[in-house]
Design an enzyme around this catalytic site. Structure first.
Site, PDB file in Angstrom:
ATOM      1  N   GLU A 140       2.353  -6.518   3.932  1.00 52.89           N
ATOM      2  CA  GLU A 140       1.693  -5.295   3.459  1.00 52.89           C
ATOM      3  C   GLU A 140       0.575  -4.945   4.443  1.00 52.89           C
ATOM      4  OE1 GLU A 140       1.088  -5.103  -0.704  1.00 52.89           O
ATOM      5  OE2 GLU A 140      -0.260  -3.374  -0.586  1.00 52.89           O
ATOM      6  N   ARG A 141       0.617  -3.713   4.931  1.00 56.73           N
ATOM      7  CA  ARG A 141      -0.342  -3.215   5.931  1.00 56.73           C
ATOM      8  C   ARG A 141      -0.269  -4.013   7.234  1.00 56.73           C
ATOM      9  NH1 ARG A 141      -0.090   1.070   3.025  1.00 56.73           N
ATOM     10  NH2 ARG A 141      -1.056   0.831   0.987  1.00 56.73           N
TER      11      ARG A 141
ATOM     12  N   ASN B   4      -1.347  -9.136  -3.490  1.00 57.14           N
ATOM     13  CA  ASN B   4      -0.421  -8.551  -4.467  1.00 57.14           C
ATOM     14  C   ASN B   4       0.689  -9.571  -4.652  1.00 57.14           C
ATOM     15  OD1 ASN B   4      -1.723  -6.064  -4.875  1.00 57.14           O
ATOM     16  ND2 ASN B   4      -0.853  -5.270  -2.970  1.00 57.14           N
TER      17      ASN B   4
ATOM     18  N   LYS C 117      -6.500 -11.371  -6.872  1.00 62.10           N
ATOM     19  CA  LYS C 117      -6.667  -9.927  -7.067  1.00 62.10           C
ATOM     20  C   LYS C 117      -6.275  -9.679  -8.516  1.00 62.10           C
ATOM     21  CE  LYS C 117      -4.755  -5.461  -5.543  1.00 62.10           C
ATOM     22  NZ  LYS C 117      -4.138  -4.731  -4.416  1.00 62.10           N
TER      23      LYS C 117
ATOM     24  N   GLU D  55      -4.790  -2.282  -9.079  1.00 63.46           N
ATOM     25  CA  GLU D  55      -3.555  -1.741  -8.518  1.00 63.46           C
ATOM     26  C   GLU D  55      -2.315  -2.416  -9.098  1.00 63.46           C
ATOM     27  OE1 GLU D  55      -4.198  -1.982  -4.210  1.00 63.46           O
ATOM     28  OE2 GLU D  55      -5.143  -0.006  -4.274  1.00 63.46           O
TER      29      GLU D  55
ATOM     30  N   ARG E 125     -14.621   6.383  -7.823  1.00 65.75           N
ATOM     31  CA  ARG E 125     -14.222   4.986  -7.622  1.00 65.75           C
ATOM     32  C   ARG E 125     -15.331   4.148  -6.978  1.00 65.75           C
ATOM     33  NH1 ARG E 125      -9.054   4.061  -3.692  1.00 65.75           N
ATOM     34  NH2 ARG E 125      -9.466   1.924  -3.075  1.00 65.75           N
TER      35      ARG E 125
ATOM     36  N   LYS F 266     -15.231  -6.155  -0.542  1.00 66.26           N
ATOM     37  CA  LYS F 266     -14.902  -5.367   0.656  1.00 66.26           C
ATOM     38  C   LYS F 266     -16.182  -4.782   1.243  1.00 66.26           C
ATOM     39  CE  LYS F 266     -10.149  -4.077  -0.364  1.00 66.26           C
ATOM     40  NZ  LYS F 266      -9.091  -3.063  -0.366  1.00 66.26           N
TER      41      LYS F 266
ATOM     42  N   ASP G  76     -12.362   1.690   0.458  1.00 67.44           N
ATOM     43  CA  ASP G  76     -11.224   0.869   0.859  1.00 67.44           C
ATOM     44  C   ASP G  76     -11.032   0.880   2.366  1.00 67.44           C
ATOM     45  OD1 ASP G  76      -8.954  -0.682   0.809  1.00 67.44           O
ATOM     46  OD2 ASP G  76      -7.606   0.961   0.298  1.00 67.44           O
TER      47      ASP G  76
ATOM     48  N   GLU H  20      -5.282  -0.579   8.958  1.00 68.82           N
ATOM     49  CA  GLU H  20      -4.595   0.272   7.984  1.00 68.82           C
ATOM     50  C   GLU H  20      -4.975   1.751   8.129  1.00 68.82           C
ATOM     51  OE1 GLU H  20      -5.138  -0.984   3.939  1.00 68.82           O
ATOM     52  OE2 GLU H  20      -4.157   0.799   3.115  1.00 68.82           O
TER      53      GLU H  20
HETATM   54  C1  GCV Z   1      -3.037  -5.589  -0.725  1.00 70.68           C
HETATM   55  C2  GCV Z   1      -5.607  -1.012  -0.359  1.00 70.68           C
HETATM   56  C3  GCV Z   1      -4.358  -1.206   0.433  1.00 70.68           C
HETATM   57  C4  GCV Z   1      -3.383  -2.102  -0.310  1.00 70.68           C
HETATM   58  C5  GCV Z   1      -4.082  -3.444  -0.592  1.00 70.68           C
HETATM   59  C6  GCV Z   1      -5.346  -3.163  -1.396  1.00 70.68           C
HETATM   60  C7  GCV Z   1      -6.142  -4.421  -1.647  1.00 70.68           C
HETATM   61  O1  GCV Z   1      -5.347  -0.289  -1.508  1.00 70.68           O
HETATM   62  O2  GCV Z   1      -3.778   0.037   0.701  1.00 70.68           O
HETATM   63  O3  GCV Z   1      -2.254  -2.307   0.499  1.00 70.68           O
HETATM   64  O4  GCV Z   1      -3.241  -4.313  -1.301  1.00 70.68           O
HETATM   65  O5  GCV Z   1      -6.162  -2.270  -0.677  1.00 70.68           O
HETATM   66  O6  GCV Z   1      -7.079  -4.657  -0.913  1.00 70.68           O
HETATM   67  O7  GCV Z   1      -5.822  -5.164  -2.555  1.00 70.68           O
END
Ligand code: GCV
Length: 690
Positions: A169-170, A211, A304, A308, A351, A375, A380, A408
């Site tokens: 992912e990313r 995820n 996490k 999401e 957000r 973060k 984001d 990203e």
């Molecule tokens: C791993 C953003 C990214 C998602 C990522 C999420 C996160 O939304 O687009 O790909 O998911 O951050 O940090 O959990």
């Protein structure tokens, strides 16, 4: 990596310059290295690669101090080997922070010795890499007196790799390097990855995506859903994790797993994952015992939750401290830790306010072995964000700062955007947590378990990072996590010399490109006044985040016919009030808010005048164009290095710059058109072709 089908990155160990080579040969043709811990195997191997490459001769490695030589290198714990115990202050070395080391030039029994020593075996690995870095950067090494300690105890990479399916992912560098089907068989590439990480001081790796159950995300493709990483906690898969951990351990790197909050139900057979349920508590404890039997130095879990589509304590009406603490108690007897992400948000009119609203009231209620992973900014990983308010407002909580190394939102595997200047800005930001002079870097370094986490970028591509120049971001992340006081210029210089050698033209040109590139990327991706999320989202199964599509995200930029920006002042969403004073006051006023964040905090008329009399809309146009101009100048400058860099890498990078110019112009055109469509105020320039 010699002869491997993938790139050696900054560990190429090219022959030293004429000026240095005889001195390096004199000092390092012989080495006396302790043969204690597994880390020492790694040290010996690295000396062969490193000294062998730089001097053209592999060192002779001795098991006792050589007598009839002019000079030798010696590496070991301070009380274990005579040349060391007789020349250094043992107590002083043992008193260094874990992972620290000493490198010193001494004379022992009439012989010139270079000593590398440390309080623990990991420190010997770092000390060895430091010494080799001096050689690859062509530094004099005859009279060394170096004492180093990492500023941050934890320096961790988080992979967002989906096990078994091997998508990332990313990720923009091909499939995951972790081949779960063939594990526990080990690939040579794991060793080389561990070398790259250890060489810049990284001491932890989480090997799977946060995820962990992607099926919860609407539209995720079937194969990804099926193989998302929650299954790694199953007993049959833990031996695969153990095999990876055994490779990383040799390089002082602890292994972590991302886990699913509902693991007691998914992996176990419980009917709930309620953190206050005693069977759930027992399940986590038993699972932790099982893992530590296999992996005694296992680092812990990354979580996490409630974000999401991932499950979490909210499903049971519990808060995030209750959610984290049950797992932390299971890990505590084993010296393990929960890395609990603060990236929690739901439908909300802003957000930005949510991480603080969720976590600040819980300050002081987390177990000691929970690190809340925050973060850098409240949205984001946008090209530039203000710093998350949590760094200044959770004094009783162990915190880490999560940075994104993978690009990203800054051009992915195509654009050059060297992110160390961004990370410096984050780490230097004064939070006023403990009065004036409490930058983020100091908030993070004060407690055990605190540190810096980076979202990884490495994949199966031969160059590891998709774009050769993106290797500099991995390098820079590690170096900065070790020492946030390092200057971006120093990091760039080291990286270029290790990666491309010492040609002054290459060093000068590439330093300039890299150091300038983040600013350009902000300009054409955002207009440079603090707008967020101007990119195209794509579908859940095929997410994009690369192309421009500002019309998609009105809540993030607030563009109307009259105004642009989001009001986050005390009369708007109130986000500004989460900062300590005088930060809150500075951002609250249009007059004192820094221009680069103006539209993040304020909603302003398009023709609002900035300090120099330019209107907001004209500045947006100008910045977008300036970003494209900058990228064109990088492309041309890189072209001028043809012949000074090997053809393969020169062409690869040149082609990416060609593409970056096209993409930057596209961003500029789309954003400027969008600004014009709303404001009805024309740009004073021509539309860009390329
Ligand atoms: C791993 C953003 C990214 C998602 C990522 C999420 C996160 O939304 O687009 O790909 O998911 O951050 O940090 O959990």
């Amino acid at each position: 990596m010699a002869g491997a089908s993938y790139d050696a990155c900054w560990l190429r160990y090219e022959p030293a310059t004429e000026e240095q080579i005889s001195s390096y040969r004199r000092l390092f043709s012989h080495a006396y290295v302790s043969d204690g811990a597994p880390e020492l195997v790694a040290v010996r191997e690295e000396l062969r690669h490193g000294i062998g490459g730089v001097t053209g001769r592999e060192p002779h490695v001795w098991h006792h101090p050589p007598q009839s030589v002019e000079a030798f290198l010696t590496i070991g714990l301070p009380d274990e080997m005579r040349p060391i115990s007789e020349t250094v202050d043992i107590a002083a070395v043992q008193g260094l922070n874990p992972d620290g080391y000493v490198i010193r030039s001494v004379t022992w029994e009439g012989i010139d010795c270079t000593v590398v020593t440390a309080p623990n075996d990991r420190g010997l690995v770092y000390g060895t890499f430091h010494l080799l870095r001096l050689l690859t950067t062509s530094e004099p090494v005859d009279d060394l007196d170096i004492v180093e300690e990492p500023a941050n105890e934890e320096r961790i990479i988080n992979h967002w790799d989906n096990p078994f399916h091997r998508s990332v992912e990313r990720g923009y560098a091909g499939p995951s390097i972790f081949d779960w089907e063939s594990l526990p068989d080990r690939r040579e590439r794991y060793v080389d990855y561990a070398r790259l990480l250890a060489s810049v001081g990284i001491n932890g790796i989480s090997v799977n995506n946060v995820n962990t159950k992607i099926s919860a995300r609407e539209g995720a493709n079937e194969a990804v859903s099926q193989w998302a990483g929650w299954q790694l906690l199953e007993s049959a898969n833990l031996e695969k994790v153990a095999a990876l951990a055994s490779v990383f351990r040799r390089y002082g790197i602890r292994t972590y797993l991302s886990v699913n909050y509902a693991a007691p139900m998914l992996v176990g057979d419980l009917e709930t994952a309620d953190p206050l349920n005693s069977a759930v508590e027992q399940w986590w404890a038993t699972k932790a015992d099982e893992i530590y039997d296999l992996i005694p130095d296992f680092g812990g879990f990354v979580m996490k939750a409630d974000s999401e589509g991932q499950t979490g304590p909210y499903d049971y009406g519990r808060d995030h401290a209750e959610g984290a603490n049950v797992i932390a108690r299971a890990l505590a007897p084993h010296d393990g830790r929960v890395w609990w992400r603060a990236f929690v948000y739901s439908d909300h009119n802003d957000r930005a306010v949510q991480a603080y609203d969720t976590f600040e009231p819980l300050d002081g209620t987390f177990e000691d072995n929970v690190t809340v992973q925050v973060k850098n900014g409240p949205i984001d990983f946008q090209p530039r964000e203000p710093i998350s308010t949590l760094f200044g407002t959770m004094p009783e909580t162990t915190l880490s700062c999560e940075l994104q190394i993978t690009q990203e939102y800054t051009g992915q595997g195509v654009h050059t955007s060297f992110l160390v200047p961004q990370w410096k800005e984050v780490l230097e930001f004064d939070t006023y947590a403990d009065g004036e002079g409490t930058p983020v870097k100091d908030v993070l370094r004060s407690e055990p378990g605190q540190g810096i986490v980076g979202v990884g970028l490495v994949g199966e591509d031969p160059n590891w990072t998709g774009h050769y120049l993106a290797q500099a971001n991995l390098y820079g992340f590690g170096r900065l996590a070790w020492d946030p006081d390092l200057m971006a210029e120093t990091i760039v210089d080291e990286w270029i010399r290790g990666t491309f050698g010492h040609d002054p033209n290459v060093v000068k040109t590439l330093s300039w490109i890299l150091l300038d590139s983040w600013g350009a990327s902000i300009d054409y991706h955002t207009g440079g006044l603090g707008l967020m999320h101007l990119m195209y989202n794509g579908s859940a199964a095929l997410e994009n985040h690369y192309d421009p599509a500002p019309e998609e995200w009105p809540v993030y930029h607030g563009a109307s016919a009259e105004e642009i920006g989001i009001d986050r002042t005390s009369t708007g969403s109130g986000y500004v009030e989460q900062y300590r004073e005088p930060i809150a006051e500075r951002y609250e006023s249009v007059k004192t808010c820094p221009e680069e964040l103006l539209l993040f905090f304020h909603r302003l008329p398009w023709d609002h005048e900035l300090a120099d009399g330019t209107t907001v809309v004209q500045r947006l146009y100008d910045n977008c164009h300036a970003g494209v101009e900058a990228v064109r100048s990088y492309r041309d400058a890189w072209k001028s290095l043809e012949g000074n860099v090997d053809d393969h890498r020169h062409r690869h990078i040149a082609e990416r710059f060609d593409e970056q110019v096209v993409q930057a112009a596209k961003w500029c055109n789309v954003l400027c058109q969008f600004f014009y469509d709303h404001s009805d105020i024309p740009d004073k320039r021509e539309r860009l072709e390329n």
